[in-house]
Design a protein around this motif. Structure first.
Motif, PDB file in Angstrom:
ATOM      1  N   GLU A  74      11.480  33.516 -17.767  1.00 37.46           N
ATOM      2  CA  GLU A  74      10.728  32.281 -17.550  1.00 37.46           C
ATOM      3  C   GLU A  74      11.676  31.276 -16.943  1.00 37.46           C
ATOM      4  O   GLU A  74      12.660  30.895 -17.569  1.00 37.46           O
ATOM      5  N   GLY A  75      11.401  30.897 -15.749  1.00 35.00           N
ATOM      6  CA  GLY A  75      12.305  29.932 -15.142  1.00 35.00           C
ATOM      7  C   GLY A  75      12.004  29.778 -13.678  1.00 35.00           C
ATOM      8  O   GLY A  75      10.972  30.242 -13.193  1.00 35.00           O
TER       9      GLY A  75
ATOM     10  N   LEU B 245      24.716  22.443 -14.882  1.00 42.20           N
ATOM     11  CA  LEU B 245      23.948  23.608 -14.445  1.00 42.20           C
ATOM     12  C   LEU B 245      24.709  24.389 -13.371  1.00 42.20           C
ATOM     13  O   LEU B 245      24.778  25.625 -13.417  1.00 42.20           O
TER      14      LEU B 245
ATOM     15  N   LYS C  65      27.391  26.334 -14.815  1.00 44.20           N
ATOM     16  CA  LYS C  65      26.851  27.544 -15.460  1.00 44.20           C
ATOM     17  C   LYS C  65      26.559  28.648 -14.449  1.00 44.20           C
ATOM     18  O   LYS C  65      26.747  29.833 -14.726  1.00 44.20           O
TER      19      LYS C  65
ATOM     20  N   THR D 235      16.652  29.371 -16.393  1.00 40.62           N
ATOM     21  CA  THR D 235      15.694  29.384 -17.501  1.00 40.62           C
ATOM     22  C   THR D 235      15.477  27.968 -18.029  1.00 40.62           C
ATOM     23  O   THR D 235      16.192  27.039 -17.656  1.00 40.62           O
ATOM     24  N   LYS D 236      14.504  27.859 -18.927  1.00 42.04           N
ATOM     25  CA  LYS D 236      14.217  26.546 -19.524  1.00 42.04           C
ATOM     26  C   LYS D 236      15.409  26.027 -20.306  1.00 42.04           C
ATOM     27  O   LYS D 236      15.615  24.830 -20.426  1.00 42.04           O
ATOM     28  N   ASP D 237      16.202  26.940 -20.858  1.00 44.77           N
ATOM     29  CA  ASP D 237      17.409  26.531 -21.598  1.00 44.77           C
ATOM     30  C   ASP D 237      18.593  26.304 -20.663  1.00 44.77           C
ATOM     31  O   ASP D 237      19.734  26.216 -21.115  1.00 44.77           O
ATOM     32  N   ASN D 238      18.303  26.278 -19.370  1.00 44.24           N
ATOM     33  CA  ASN D 238      19.350  26.074 -18.376  1.00 44.24           C
ATOM     34  C   ASN D 238      20.400  27.174 -18.336  1.00 44.24           C
ATOM     35  O   ASN D 238      21.587  26.907 -18.108  1.00 44.24           O
ATOM     36  N   ASP D 239      19.958  28.397 -18.575  1.00 44.70           N
ATOM     37  CA  ASP D 239      20.865  29.522 -18.337  1.00 44.70           C
ATOM     38  C   ASP D 239      20.614  30.047 -16.930  1.00 44.70           C
ATOM     39  O   ASP D 239      19.493  29.983 -16.431  1.00 44.70           O
TER      40      ASP D 239
END
Ligand SMILES: Nc1ncnc2c1ncn2[C@@H]1O[C@H](COP(=O)(O)OP(=O)(O)OP(=O)(O)O)[C@@H](O)[C@H]1O
Ligand SMILES: [Mg+2]
Length: 225
Positions: free
Chosen positions: A88-89, A105, A108, A134-138
């Motif tokens: 999801e992203g 970000l 990362k 992703t929503k968790d910023n991965d």
């Protein structure tokens, strides 16, 4: 593939079609490689199968090493389909366009790329389409059909160079993006220490890859390639 329930198509490109759905009740995508009309059918099938097996082998291996790639759940070589975890992203290309990024970000993103390289895998097609946020910023890396096991500096330098060129061409307004990616790339080795041996040898350390990127950039500037 009875456990697969297909939903909407989320991508139709020259190489692949990607459909969103579920697999045993889990959020999944099905990636199907498309035949390329202009190639001879036999050659086409061979190339398709080779790229797909490559993608599957390296993605599974990297996932096992804890690298940021989707889990692969099912494969059908004859049908040229892969069922994998749905991330999801948003692709990095859209994150940059919509100005939804910050320094953290991009750092990362650099760390995620370095995770692949620490495992002696070069991505081979490192565009901002193939990095999902992703929503968790991965930052997750997908689309490993052109990935290779690599031990020479050059291959890793070229991975970074491809991304750098795309930043320059498609996202010139994103100033200093590559510097932040490289900051993350080097920082991961500072956190985790020297890379360990992978099957085949020692992956080069991050500082050396960044130096090589500098050399590649000069080469391209003076000789145009
Ligand atoms: N595991 C996944 N989770 C969520 N979205 C995905 C996943 N895999 C692929 N996608 C989506 O589908 C798009 C295309 O997938 P991928 O990059 O693997 O195919 P491709 O080989 O680049 O296809 P083409 O060359 O035809 O464009 C991705 O950019 C992404 O938006
Ligand atoms: Mg892609």
């Amino acid at each position: 593939m009875g456990a697969w329930i297909g939903g909407e198509r989320i991508h139709l490109g020259a190489e692949a079609e990607v459909i969103s759905g579920s697999w045993h009740g889990r959020d999944a995508v099905l990636k199907k490689r498309r035949p390329r009309g202009w190639r001879h059918p036999d050659l086409d099938k061979t190339l398709t199968m080779r790229r797909m097996t490559n993608e599957v082998k390296l993605t599974i291996w990297l996932a096992r090493m804890g690298a940021p790639v989707p889990a692969i759940w099912d494969v059908d070589i004859q049908e040229a389909t892969i069922i994998m975890e749905r991330i999801e992203g948003k692709p990095l290309i859209d994150i940059l366009k919509d100005k939804e990024y910050d320094e953290e970000l991009l750092i990362k993103v650099g760390k995620s790329i370095r995770e692949l390289h620490r495992n002696a895998v070069n991505h081979g097609d490192l565009s901002t389409n193939n990095i999902l946020i992703t929503k968790d910023n991965d930052a997750m890396l997908i689309d490993l059909g052109l990935a290779t096991r690599e031990y020479e500096l050059e291959g890793f330098g070229i991975d970074l160079h491809v991304l750098h060129e795309i930043f320059r061409a498609s996202h010139p307004e994103v100033k200093g993006a590559m510097d932040l990616v490289l900051k993350g790339y080097v920082a991961l080795d500072e956190e985790l220490g020297e890379p360990k041996a992978a099957p085949g040898g020692m992956p080069p350390n991050a500082d050396d890859v960044v130096k090589r990127l500098g050399q590649i950039m000069k080469r391209v500037r003076y000789h145009g390639g």
